[in-house]
Design an enzyme around this catalytic site. Structure first.
Site, mmCIF file in Angstrom:
data_model
loop_
_atom_site.group_PDB
_atom_site.id
_atom_site.type_symbol
_atom_site.label_atom_id
_atom_site.label_comp_id
_atom_site.label_asym_id
_atom_site.label_seq_id
_atom_site.Cartn_x
_atom_site.Cartn_y
_atom_site.Cartn_z
ATOM 1 N N PRO A 129 0.833 -1.106 -0.237
ATOM 2 C CA PRO A 129 0.162 0.034 0.214
ATOM 3 C C PRO A 129 0.712 1.181 -0.008
ATOM 4 C CG PRO A 129 -0.800 -1.595 1.625
ATOM 5 C CD PRO A 129 0.454 -2.034 1.000
ATOM 6 N N GLU A 130 0.865 1.922 -1.187
ATOM 7 C CA GLU A 130 1.513 3.260 -1.062
ATOM 8 C C GLU A 130 0.280 4.217 -1.377
ATOM 9 O OE1 GLU A 130 4.680 3.326 -4.121
ATOM 10 O OE2 GLU A 130 4.974 1.280 -3.810
#
Length: 276
Positions: free
Chosen positions: A2-3
DNA sequence: GTGATAACCTGGGTGC
DNA sequence: TGCACCCAGGTTATCA
């Protein structure tokens, strides 16, 4: 992983379902998630409070509750938030029951994710300001500002992009994709970039992140949205995880190397290697 | 202050 | 088939 685009995908999906609702019950199953607070201590700070807004800053998901209490959640490597999953998923670390009967499950196989409590607006801002630079989409994030922040730095530009204090929300995937869009080699010293290169890189970061958001994130390994659906950005990666494949821009080979201690993908025809 | 590296953690892949 | 080993990576702490 998750960015910014993956966290934003989660935020957009969850916000209309949780805003205005109360956290009726919070069960923290993994003490690592809540530390330094004990699970009961953190859960007690959340239970019964109404969600006023679900926000995001960088890769942090911000549960802004009533009484200026904020749960600052980071998904790190493998964290996923599932809304009303049909079956109980594996690796559940936190269970949340909403006051309308819906359920949230936070799963995290590698257990790197964290949940922290900020009491008051000042505490929240102090937490974020100590860790995060400007948001890439904000007007205050400019090529000239990035250039100033990098002045004199000899570390590779890839390390600069991954440093959340310089620019918030960029991780390994989007750093590779942004550098390719800008035609900049990831090993180039950050302080050596000219203004025109910063302009290209800023545009590359924004374009890569926006493409990720439009595709509902990248699902290389674990990422799923709250409904369990995969993102599709991985289908249009230019270089990331495409070692040995032809560069979509020039047809040259995509190579894998290590920069900033991370697996890094580059087309050295489009992104000339620095001399020396 | 800056840059490099180890540690945290576990599932999946690889090689034997 | 089963085992050992390696790799992935975001953030923080530590060291040079």
């Amino acid at each position: 992983m998750p960015e910014l685009p993956e966290v934003e995908t989660i935020r957009r999906a969850l916000a209309p379902r949780v805003q205005g609702r109360r956290l009726a019950a919070v069960e923290i199953l993994d003490a690592r998630w809540s530390r330094p607070l004990a699970p009961d201590e953190l859960a007690g700070g959340l239970e019964g409070r109404r969600v006023e807004r679900l926000g995001r800053r960088g890769k942090y998901l911000l549960w802004e509750l009533e009484d200026e209490v904020t749960l600052i959640q980071h998904l790190r490597m493998t964290g996923t938030l599932l809304f009303d999953p049909p079956d109980e998923p594996s690796h559940v670390r936190v269970r949340i029951a909403l006051d309308d009967g819906h359920r949230l499950r936070y799963t995290d196989p590698r257990r790197f994710g964290t949940g922290e409590l900020a009491l008051g607006r000042a505490a929240l801002e102090a937490f974020l300001d100590a860790r995060l630079g400007p948001e890439p989409f904000d007007a205050e994030c400019t090529p000239a500002g990035l250039r100033r922040a990098a002045r004199g730095r000899t570390a590779p530009i890839k390390a600069f992009l991954l440093d959340q204090r310089r620019i918030a929300g960029v991780g390994n995937i989007y750093a590779d994709e942004a550098l390719h869009r800008a035609g900049i080699h990831p090993l180039r010293p950050a302080g050596a970039l000219r203004l025109a290169q910063w302009e290209a890189l800023h545009a590359g970061v924004v374009a890569a992140l926006q493409a990720g958001i439009d595709a509902h994130g990248a699902s290389i390994d674990d990422f799923r949205d709250p409904d369990g659906a995969r993102g599709t950005f991985q289908d249009t990666f230019l270089v990331h995880r495409r070692a040995g494949e032809p560069c979509p821009a020039c047809g040259g080979p995509v190579r894998k190397l290590v920069a900033a201690g991370r697996g890094t993908y580059v087309c050295e025809r489009c992104q000339p290697r620095p001399r020396g």
